[in-house]
Design an enzyme around this catalytic site. Structure first.
Site, PDB file in Angstrom:
ATOM      1  N   HIS A 248       0.808  -1.221   0.000  1.00 43.32           N
ATOM      2  CA  HIS A 248       0.000   0.000   0.000  1.00 43.32           C
ATOM      3  C   HIS A 248       0.841   1.270   0.000  1.00 43.32           C
ATOM      4  O   HIS A 248       0.321   2.362  -0.166  1.00 43.32           O
ATOM      5  CB  HIS A 248      -0.980  -0.020   1.170  1.00 43.32           C
ATOM      6  CG  HIS A 248      -2.018  -1.095   1.019  1.00 43.32           C
ATOM      7  ND1 HIS A 248      -3.037  -1.284   1.920  1.00 43.32           N
ATOM      8  CD2 HIS A 248      -2.188  -2.047   0.073  1.00 43.32           C
ATOM      9  CE1 HIS A 248      -3.786  -2.314   1.531  1.00 43.32           C
ATOM     10  NE2 HIS A 248      -3.285  -2.790   0.413  1.00 43.32           N
ATOM     11  N   HIS A 489      -1.071 -13.063  -0.453  1.00 38.31           N
ATOM     12  CA  HIS A 489      -2.477 -13.429  -0.205  1.00 38.31           C
ATOM     13  C   HIS A 489      -2.603 -14.843   0.342  1.00 38.31           C
ATOM     14  O   HIS A 489      -3.611 -15.183   0.961  1.00 38.31           O
ATOM     15  CB  HIS A 489      -3.286 -13.291  -1.502  1.00 38.31           C
ATOM     16  CG  HIS A 489      -3.527 -11.875  -1.877  1.00 38.31           C
ATOM     17  ND1 HIS A 489      -3.911 -11.490  -3.144  1.00 38.31           N
ATOM     18  CD2 HIS A 489      -3.437 -10.728  -1.160  1.00 38.31           C
ATOM     19  CE1 HIS A 489      -4.062 -10.179  -3.184  1.00 38.31           C
ATOM     20  NE2 HIS A 489      -3.764  -9.689  -1.988  1.00 38.31           N
TER      21      HIS A 489
END
Ligand code: HEM
Ligand SMILES: [Ca+2]
Length: 727
Positions: A248, A489
């Site tokens: 991010h 993930h």
């Protein structure tokens, strides 16, 4: 036809589309092979596309008015960015660019590649797109989102000392490299079946690629029925959080948005796909475990890229590891976050320590459903995804606290410094800490020693770095963001909890999907649970980065019917990623000798049987699928295989050597050697010690499971910066 003349009916829209199609046909006949009329063809393409854009907008309006598109229930959104007037403007130009290229291919019966090689067309294209760019007040360039000039950079007063917020002028000769809203560069050229934007197809004629969900079911399902997955041997959950925190910092790829920013819907009642430009809905088998046959998938917004290439993507944030998730990638974002008082960032003061300020906008990607409305609130930070899960919000909170703590120390060392001076220097130190922790702790667990050496990722232990190379574009590459970095993930757990002081007793577990876009576990009880969350995240193992994905993300992402692995695979096709074998080739790795040489792929963990059942050729395998299934790099502790290792290694090298403000550099961009020696002492564990009230002990590496813990008050084992060096 203009959108200003009020809404058109569906019938009228269809009629317009018919007329445009007819015109196209006529033009095609007229123009075909009439190359001397290249200018006329390009003009026709853009004219047609202006009409098409109007009907695209009309359709969006209809979808909104009919309640198909809309602000979905809070927290149930899969859009992870906010809509700004600028993003709408960019969406329009992106649409026109893709549409015009499709039209050209149609009108001339030539491929985009052939058109690129034809100077008459490239000249015509250049002169017409120059007019379009010239008329755009946002000053777009051919293959960048916007254009900043070297002389503009030189006019910035402290351009050698502090970073800009959006990353422009980091590279003085190429001011947009790595900047927010620039086009994502690529390691390998895009592959689309029509050369422009249609997802690639099988290399075997008349075969199709397997559906993303079929692949996900066959290769990425958890073997345990409740979606639990095996745990990692040595990495704590904090290493998963750190990966997301860094993700991010460096990339945000916007998707299409609807009328007035409405969320686009791609399936009717999760059963039938809706035909529209913005969608690539994922079609599922009727016998799927999930009770749906159509999964939502909104395409990424095409970059407003007017080069004669296939579809490109935008990065909405600064590519550099520069703590943009803490400070934002624009003045507007920072203004909302900065206290404008004594160098500090805004916080919400609570007895248990400062929390992030509240997001007062109406479109926070955040839900407060069903928890504690008294105490819960949506957090605001430099990146709009801060509320996605509590472990992530925790790191955001940690570094805002660390910023304010550093400001206090700097103010003591330099009592005369102004708000700006304190803020700028604290931001620069926070930047340095995040780079240091990423390379010193996180990357060491990601790769083996060979990768660290091959890509020059090793940090110095003394002196300043001389490695800056202004020919390296540090921009986040498509293959890195769309596939390789998403390995993380697989490390997402199925459940999380709090950990008591004894580091053995956990609270009742919460399903991970219930914590997504819901900051309850972090902010409830005035943040007094943060300590228990830190203890949990730094002691419990992460899920193994392997082929099993937790049910929380593979079936219930955001507590709805979404599958993150399916999204990742489809996103690769949406973004035109070449197939897995192309990436192996580019990385200098072996590739199978023929389309059915499955047995040569001995590097696939668990064997290739599932893949062979689904793919028509080994050359069809998606990068995400092949990359995730690869055996790990040899060595003690790597999380990834050789292909992802190559993509990640190259990108992290670019982020280190292509960053003029890399923290190991000398002043003015970096630090004097005595300051740098102080920064080098810091570990993530010691940042926790300094900022989490009542945390008394922690292991040396917060990212590793270790039983030996050190007292937070032990300055030798949990060292921090001595700010006397700044006096
Ligand atoms: C609970 C934790 C997480 C959740 C819920 C989550 C969710 C998501 C979602 C929904 C997307 C967009 C998918 C798409 O439509 O293409 C995404 C993108 C991505 N994720 Fe995660 N993620 C998590 C953790 C991580 C971790 C640990 C990493 C890396 C170590 C990571 C790396 C990425 C990257 C690189 C992207 C692409 C970003 C972009 O280009 O905009 N994520 N994630
Ligand atoms: Ca950044």
């Amino acid at each position: 036809l203009s959108k200003h003349e009020g809404s058109l009916t569906k019938k009228e829209i269809e009629t317009i589309e018919d007329i445009v199609d007819l015109l196209e046909e006529r033009e095609k006949e007229k123009q075909l092979m009439k190359k001397e009329d290249a200018t006329a063809v390009v003009e026709t393409a853009f004219t047609n596309c202006l009409y098409k854009y109007d009907s695209f907008l009309e359709k969006q309006k209809e979808f909104k008015n009919k309640g198909v598109d809309g602000q979905r229930k809070q927290g149930k959104r899969n859009r992870l960015f906010k809509i700004t007037p600028e993003s709408i403007e960019r969406q329009k130009l992106g649409f026109l660019s893709i549409c015009a290229k499709r039209q050209l291919v149609k009108l001339t019966d030539l491929t985009l590649k052939e058109l690129r090689e034809d100077t008459e067309f490239t000249n015509a294209w250049d002169s017409i797109t120059d007019q379009i760019i010239g008329g755009n007040k946002k000053r777009l360039s051919k293959n960048k989102g916007k254009r900043t000039t070297t002389s503009e950079c030189q006019a910035i007063s402290n351009v050698d000392q502090y970073r800009t917020l959006d990353g422009t002028c980091n590279n003085i000769n190429n001011p947009d490299w790595g900047a927010a809203f620039s086009t994502q560069p690529r390691f390998l050229d895009e592959v689309y079946s029509n050369g422009v934007d249609e997802p690639r197809t099988s290399v075997v004629p008349n075969e199709e690629l397997p559906g993303p969900r079929a692949l996900s079911n066959a290769v990425f399902a958890a073997t345990s029925a409740d979606g639990e997955t095996p745990l990692e041997g040595f990495n704590t959950l904090m290493s998963m959080n750190w990966g997301q925190f860094i993700d991010h910092d460096i990339v945000l790829t916007p998707t299409y948005s609807g009328e007035d920013g409405a969320d686009i819907v791609c399936c009717t009642d999760n059963t039938a796909p809706i035909q529209r430009d913005e969608c690539l809905a994922i079609i599922m088998e009727a016998d799927d475990d999930l009770p749906i046959t159509c999964m939502e998938f909104v395409r990424s917004a095409p970059a407003p890229d007017l080069s004669l290439s296939g579809n490109q993507l935008t990065n909405d944030i600064s590519s550099f590891i520069d703590a943009s998730m803490v400070y934002g990638s624009s003045e507007d974002e920072l203004t909302a976050l900065r206290a404008r008082n004594g160098g500090k960032m805004k916080v919400r003061s609570e007895a248990g320590g400062d929390l992030l300020p509240k997001d007062r906008s109406s479109d926070a990607i955040c839900s407060l459903d069903g928890n504690d409305p008294e105490d819960d609130y949506c957090q605001n930070a430099g990146d709009v995804r801060v509320n996605v899960q509590p472990g992530l919000g925790l790191l955001h909170t940690l570094f805002v606290r660390e910023h304010n703590r550093i400001v206090d120390e700097l103010a003591a060392a330099q009592p005369s410094w102004t708000d700006d001076e304190l803020f700028n220097e604290a931001r620069k130190i926070v930047n340095a800490l995040i780079q240091h922790i990423t390379y010193n702790e996180w990357l060491q667990n990601l790769f083996n020693d060979q990768t660290i050496t091959d890509y020059n990722l090793q940090l110095l232990t003394s002196g300043n770095s001389l490695d800056y190379d202004d020919t390296i574009n540090p921009g986040i590459r498509v293959g890195f963001a769309t596939a390789a970095l998403r390995f993380g993930h697989s490390m997402i757990p199925n459940k999380i909890a709090y950990m008591a002081e004894d580091l053995a007793t956990t609270s009742e577990e919460t399903n991970m999907e219930l914590t997504m876009t819901n900051p309850h576990m972090l902010v409830n009880e005035a943040g007094s649970k943060i300590l228990d969350l830190v203890r949990y995240m730094t002691t419990i193992q992460a899920s193994n980065a392997d082929r099993q994905f937790s049910g929380s993300v593979r079936n219930k992402l955001f507590n709805t019917v979404l599958d993150l692995t399916s999204l990742n695979i489809q996103r690769g096709r949406d973004h035109g990623l070449p197939s897995y074998t192309e990436w192996r080739k580019a990385c200098g790795l072996s590739v199978p000798s023929s389309g059915d040489a499955w047995s040569e792929m001995t590097y696939i963990r668990g064997g290739t049987r599932d893949l062979r059942d689904l793919y028509a050729s080994v050359y069809d395998i998606d990068l995400y699928v092949g990359g995730m299934l690869e055996q790990r790099l040899s060595g003690d502790a790597a999380y990834v295989g050789e292909t992802f290792g190559c993509i990640l290694g190259q990108q992290f090298q670019n982020l280190k050597q292509g960053d003029r403000f890399w923290y190991e550099r000398a002043e003015p961009e970096g630090f004097s050697q005595d300051k740098l020696q102080e920064i080098r002492k810091v570990t993530l564990a010691s940042v926790f010690c300094k900022n989490i009230d009542n945390l008394t002990e922690i292991q040396r590496s917060a990212l590793r499971q270790q039983t030996n813990r050190n007292d937070c008050s032990d300055e030798r084992r949990n060292p921090h910066i001595d700010f006397n060096v700044w006096a």
